[in-house]
Design a protein around this motif. Structure first.
Motif, PDB file in Angstrom:
ATOM      1  N   ALA A  79       0.968  -1.225   0.275  1.00  0.00           N
ATOM      2  CA  ALA A  79      -0.093   0.061   0.158  1.00  0.00           C
ATOM      3  C   ALA A  79       0.889   1.146   0.065  1.00  0.00           C
ATOM      4  N   ASP A  80       2.150   0.952   0.110  1.00  0.00           N
ATOM      5  CA  ASP A  80       3.513   2.349   0.126  1.00  0.00           C
ATOM      6  C   ASP A  80       3.605   2.839  -0.654  1.00  0.00           C
ATOM      7  N   LEU A  81       3.227   3.509  -1.585  1.00  0.00           N
ATOM      8  CA  LEU A  81       3.302   3.588  -3.219  1.00  0.00           C
ATOM      9  C   LEU A  81       3.838   5.150  -3.028  1.00  0.00           C
ATOM     10  N   SER A  82       4.567   5.689  -3.685  1.00  0.00           N
ATOM     11  CA  SER A  82       5.702   6.539  -3.867  1.00  0.00           C
ATOM     12  C   SER A  82       5.525   7.141  -5.366  1.00  0.00           C
ATOM     13  N   GLU A  89      -3.971  15.150  -8.525  1.00  0.00           N
ATOM     14  CA  GLU A  89      -4.560  14.272  -7.838  1.00  0.00           C
ATOM     15  C   GLU A  89      -3.662  13.473  -6.302  1.00  0.00           C
ATOM     16  N   PHE A  90      -2.637  12.956  -6.808  1.00  0.00           N
ATOM     17  CA  PHE A  90      -1.570  12.247  -6.060  1.00  0.00           C
ATOM     18  C   PHE A  90      -1.090  13.036  -5.556  1.00  0.00           C
ATOM     19  N   GLU A  91      -1.151  13.988  -5.525  1.00  0.00           N
ATOM     20  CA  GLU A  91       0.103  15.475  -4.846  1.00  0.00           C
ATOM     21  C   GLU A  91       0.162  15.426  -3.495  1.00  0.00           C
ATOM     22  N   LYS A  92      -1.123  14.915  -3.152  1.00  0.00           N
ATOM     23  CA  LYS A  92      -2.019  14.593  -1.217  1.00  0.00           C
ATOM     24  C   LYS A  92      -1.212  13.487  -0.963  1.00  0.00           C
ATOM     25  N   ASP A  93      -1.431  12.490  -1.616  1.00  0.00           N
ATOM     26  CA  ASP A  93      -1.001  11.084  -0.950  1.00  0.00           C
ATOM     27  C   ASP A  93       0.354  11.150  -0.691  1.00  0.00           C
ATOM     28  N   GLY A  94       0.798  12.146  -1.329  1.00  0.00           N
ATOM     29  CA  GLY A  94       2.538  11.935  -1.721  1.00  0.00           C
ATOM     30  C   GLY A  94       3.088  11.278  -2.561  1.00  0.00           C
ATOM     31  N   ILE A  95       2.605  11.043  -4.061  1.00  0.00           N
ATOM     32  CA  ILE A  95       2.708   9.962  -5.053  1.00  0.00           C
ATOM     33  C   ILE A  95       3.550  11.160  -5.751  1.00  0.00           C
TER      34      ILE A  95
END
Length: 321
Positions: A24-27, A52-58
């Motif tokens: 689940a730890d996707l970078s 979209e994925f900035e908030k997830d740190g991706i």
């Protein structure tokens, strides 16, 4: 004994939980863009994935694919998570052990035809016997060529294939190094408009769909991410339809080709479909069976089963058309 068994089970559960956490730890998401996939340019230029994925740190990493063969190579090497190919090329990849799933449709194009110069005297597929043809193996133009030869009673053994990437194939034709070329837009449109080259054999139904693929492992580990990427692809596709001048400008900037060339490519590109399902399955199966008859796929390959394994409509189930 019970305490030892409990410790062992606890350790196993801890390892399993750790594995799930790591999955689940996707970078980073690695995705391609291609000039044969116009929607990818809107997606990239508007930074939709990045927002979209900035908030997830991706982090989002973009890689250019020069053809289906390159996209498939990158997917197989895990250099890409998402890659753009023709549907029939994806099938060949899957049959040959490339663990991918086809999850979305970005276009229904007539992006390939057989091309020659005006001075060769070639006017039909039968004229190719004994001739040299530039082609990119493992792409829709290659599959298109194989099917065209078979329908004319010929095979690859009756011609001389010169294996080049698409842009180099066009240059080889222009220089006179080959007699014909299995073309791909927008390079084919450029040869047609700028050089006066002839599309001497066209068959839109033998062009397979433009398909977005994902690595099967990635899809299993990150199904929510896959669904979010497809949802953003939909945003880009709808913008491409609503703002054709924006789409054309994006392609002109990416290809450095004139407006007239890109306009010709877009004339042959239908962006009205996005859900992957029965229509794509039928087209890809037909291509697979034709390739099997031509000897490209082995007789023991179960084409229908391979297509069923390839296509996964579940991630785009909520898409509207």
């Amino acid at each position: 004994m019970k305490s030892l068994l409990g410790i062992a089970l606890g350790a196993l559960m801890s390892v399993t939980a750790l594995g799930q956490a790591l999955a689940a730890d996707l970078s980073e998401i690695r995705i391609d863009w291609a000039t044969y996939n116009p929607v990818s340019l809107i997606l990239k230029n508007d930074g939709l994935l990045e927002k979209e994925f900035e908030k997830d740190g991706i982090k989002v990493t973009w890689v250019q694919s020069a053809g289906s063969n390159k996209a498939l190579e990158f997917l197989n090497a895990s250099s890409l998570d998402f890659g753009s190919t023709a549907g029939a090329a994806a099938l060949i990849g899957r049959v040959n052990g490339n663990p991918i799933k086809s999850i979305y449709v970005y276009s229904r194009p007539e992006w390939t035809a057989l091309v020659t110069r005006k001075d060769t005297g070639i006017t039909k597929v039968e004229d190719l016997k004994g001739k040299s043809i530039a082609v990119t193996r493992g792409t829709d133009p290659h599959i298109f060529l194989v099917r065209a030869l078979a329908e004319a009673g010929l095979s690859e053994k009756d011609v001389s294939l010169v294996l080049l990437q698409h842009a180099d194939g066009r240059l080889a034709l222009q220089r006179g190094d080959v007699d014909a070329w299995a073309g791909l837009d927008p390079i084919m449109a450029s040869a047609e408009i700028e050089n006066g080259d002839l599309l001497f054999y066209r068959k839109p139904d033998n062009n397979s769909w433009g398909i977005l693929n994902v690595r099967e492992e990635f899809a299993k580990e990150h199904p929510e991410i896959v669904s979010r990427v497809i949802a953003l692809y939909e945003v880009a596709r709808k913008k491409a339809i609503a703002e054709p001048e924006t789409l054309k400008a994006a392609l002109v900037a990416a290809t450095k080709l004139p407006d007239t060339v890109i306009a010709r490519q877009l004339e042959r590109t239908d962006l009205s479909n996005s859900k992957i399902g029965d229509a794509q399955r039928a087209t890809i199966e037909a291509a697979g069976l034709a390739l099997q008859q031509a000897g490209v796929l082995k007789p023991e390959v179960d084409v229908k089963a391979a297509v069923a394994d390839l296509i996964d409509p579940s991630f785009g189930a909520s898409l509207g058309q």
